[in-house]
Design a protein around this motif. Sequence first.
Motif, PDB file in Angstrom:
ATOM      1  N   LEU A 126       0.826  -1.208   0.000  1.00  0.00           N
ATOM      2  CA  LEU A 126       0.000   0.000   0.000  1.00  0.00           C
ATOM      3  C   LEU A 126       0.863   1.262   0.000  1.00  0.00           C
ATOM      4  O   LEU A 126       0.542   2.250  -0.683  1.00  0.00           O
ATOM      5  CB  LEU A 126      -0.925  -0.006   1.217  1.00  0.00           C
ATOM      6  N   ILE A 127       1.973   1.231   0.738  1.00  0.00           N
ATOM      7  CA  ILE A 127       2.875   2.387   0.767  1.00  0.00           C
ATOM      8  C   ILE A 127       3.496   2.615  -0.607  1.00  0.00           C
ATOM      9  O   ILE A 127       3.574   3.766  -1.090  1.00  0.00           O
ATOM     10  CB  ILE A 127       3.973   2.184   1.828  1.00  0.00           C
ATOM     11  N   LEU A 128       3.920   1.541  -1.261  1.00  0.00           N
ATOM     12  CA  LEU A 128       4.535   1.680  -2.581  1.00  0.00           C
ATOM     13  C   LEU A 128       3.536   2.206  -3.611  1.00  0.00           C
ATOM     14  O   LEU A 128       3.895   3.002  -4.484  1.00  0.00           O
ATOM     15  CB  LEU A 128       5.112   0.340  -3.034  1.00  0.00           C
ATOM     16  N   LEU A 129       2.287   1.762  -3.497  1.00  0.00           N
ATOM     17  CA  LEU A 129       1.263   2.298  -4.401  1.00  0.00           C
ATOM     18  C   LEU A 129       1.109   3.804  -4.202  1.00  0.00           C
ATOM     19  O   LEU A 129       0.960   4.563  -5.162  1.00  0.00           O
ATOM     20  CB  LEU A 129      -0.075   1.599  -4.171  1.00  0.00           C
ATOM     21  N   ALA A 130       1.132   4.235  -2.938  1.00  0.00           N
ATOM     22  CA  ALA A 130       1.011   5.664  -2.644  1.00  0.00           C
ATOM     23  C   ALA A 130       2.234   6.430  -3.154  1.00  0.00           C
ATOM     24  O   ALA A 130       2.110   7.546  -3.672  1.00  0.00           O
ATOM     25  CB  ALA A 130       0.844   5.873  -1.146  1.00  0.00           C
ATOM     26  N   LEU A 131       3.406   5.834  -3.023  1.00  0.00           N
ATOM     27  CA  LEU A 131       4.637   6.503  -3.439  1.00  0.00           C
ATOM     28  C   LEU A 131       4.735   6.652  -4.955  1.00  0.00           C
ATOM     29  O   LEU A 131       5.507   7.477  -5.448  1.00  0.00           O
ATOM     30  CB  LEU A 131       5.858   5.735  -2.926  1.00  0.00           C
ATOM     31  N   LYS A 144       2.742   8.048  -6.734  1.00  0.00           N
ATOM     32  CA  LYS A 144       2.246   9.380  -7.082  1.00  0.00           C
ATOM     33  C   LYS A 144       3.154  10.486  -6.555  1.00  0.00           C
ATOM     34  O   LYS A 144       2.850  11.667  -6.708  1.00  0.00           O
ATOM     35  CB  LYS A 144       0.839   9.558  -6.512  1.00  0.00           C
ATOM     36  N   SER A 145       4.251  10.104  -5.909  1.00  0.00           N
ATOM     37  CA  SER A 145       5.165  11.094  -5.341  1.00  0.00           C
ATOM     38  C   SER A 145       6.210  11.507  -6.371  1.00  0.00           C
ATOM     39  O   SER A 145       6.175  11.099  -7.529  1.00  0.00           O
ATOM     40  CB  SER A 145       5.857  10.518  -4.102  1.00  0.00           C
ATOM     41  N   SER A 146       7.165  12.310  -5.930  1.00  0.00           N
ATOM     42  CA  SER A 146       8.186  12.839  -6.840  1.00  0.00           C
ATOM     43  C   SER A 146       9.483  12.035  -6.789  1.00  0.00           C
ATOM     44  O   SER A 146      10.555  12.568  -7.051  1.00  0.00           O
ATOM     45  CB  SER A 146       8.482  14.302  -6.477  1.00  0.00           C
ATOM     46  N   LEU A 147       9.381  10.754  -6.447  1.00  0.00           N
ATOM     47  CA  LEU A 147      10.569   9.915  -6.450  1.00  0.00           C
ATOM     48  C   LEU A 147      11.157   9.825  -7.851  1.00  0.00           C
ATOM     49  O   LEU A 147      10.433   9.822  -8.849  1.00  0.00           O
ATOM     50  CB  LEU A 147      10.220   8.502  -5.964  1.00  0.00           C
ATOM     51  N   ARG A 148      12.479   9.746  -7.912  1.00  0.00           N
ATOM     52  CA  ARG A 148      13.141   9.584  -9.191  1.00  0.00           C
ATOM     53  C   ARG A 148      13.102   8.118  -9.625  1.00  0.00           C
ATOM     54  O   ARG A 148      12.833   7.229  -8.823  1.00  0.00           O
ATOM     55  CB  ARG A 148      14.583  10.074  -9.103  1.00  0.00           C
ATOM     56  N   ARG A 149      13.402   7.911 -10.903  1.00  0.00           N
ATOM     57  CA  ARG A 149      13.369   6.555 -11.439  1.00  0.00           C
ATOM     58  C   ARG A 149      14.310   5.646 -10.643  1.00  0.00           C
ATOM     59  O   ARG A 149      15.453   6.001 -10.385  1.00  0.00           O
ATOM     60  CB  ARG A 149      13.768   6.556 -12.915  1.00  0.00           C
TER      61      ARG A 149
END
Length: 269
Positions: A190-195, A197-202
Amino acid sequence: MGIEPINPVALQLGPFAIRWYGIIIGLGIALALIVAVREGDKRGLPKDTFTDLLIWAIPISIICARLYYVLFEWGFYSQHPEKIIKIWEGGIAIHGALIGAVATAVVFCRKKGISFWKLADIAAPSIILGQAIGRWGNFINQEAHGEAVSRAFLENLHLPQFIIDQMYINGEYYHPTFLYESVWNMIGFLILLALRKSSLRRGELFLSYIIWYSIGRFFVEGLRTDSLMLDSLRMAQVISLALILIAVAIWFYRRYTGMAKQKYKDQSS
């Protein structure tokens, strides 16, 4: 006490037994594939990317998982080499499977001209979802549990009755460590699904998966009674700690080099 464990055989077809363990692992793979394919479509990956990858990754991961287990149980298998191929008798390790899967994905991406980090980011939630589901295969087999506990301890966790009963093994109740890891992995999913949509880089979503899974595995492994050992060290804990350090190092290295490249471009423009 007349507590009957769940029959590990779901269906018997003559001499062939279809076990719940295989069904649950298959279900985990199927759901993980659906999640990955849907996200892959959104990200512009060719339609059959993950199905093509799994054709190679599944058998290679199984072989690597078995070899990893045999390596750390070599004292036994060196005396019984005929049992090395008898994987149906049990004995695979998830870290071995992950090593095999990642190595396969790296080669696959090079052959297909796909960014490994892009594919790994898409697959990360699927991998941990499959792991969360797969641990229930250990539950059916009454394996990968912790030390003995009281029934009152399990009841105080407010567990369903069928879990408490299945943790009754050879006259004692045991820590349901399969459940601890399954819940940890589901939260990670669930956390990874939320992330996403974040601004994490590839690449950073995949590294987040490595870090999250490894933290949980490190602590759960400390409760288990069936750890693969190297002298007095639990190998799963050693590997988990190493993966955390490697993932963090890669994260900061890629961030630093990315910032340095951007700074150079700004100065050159």
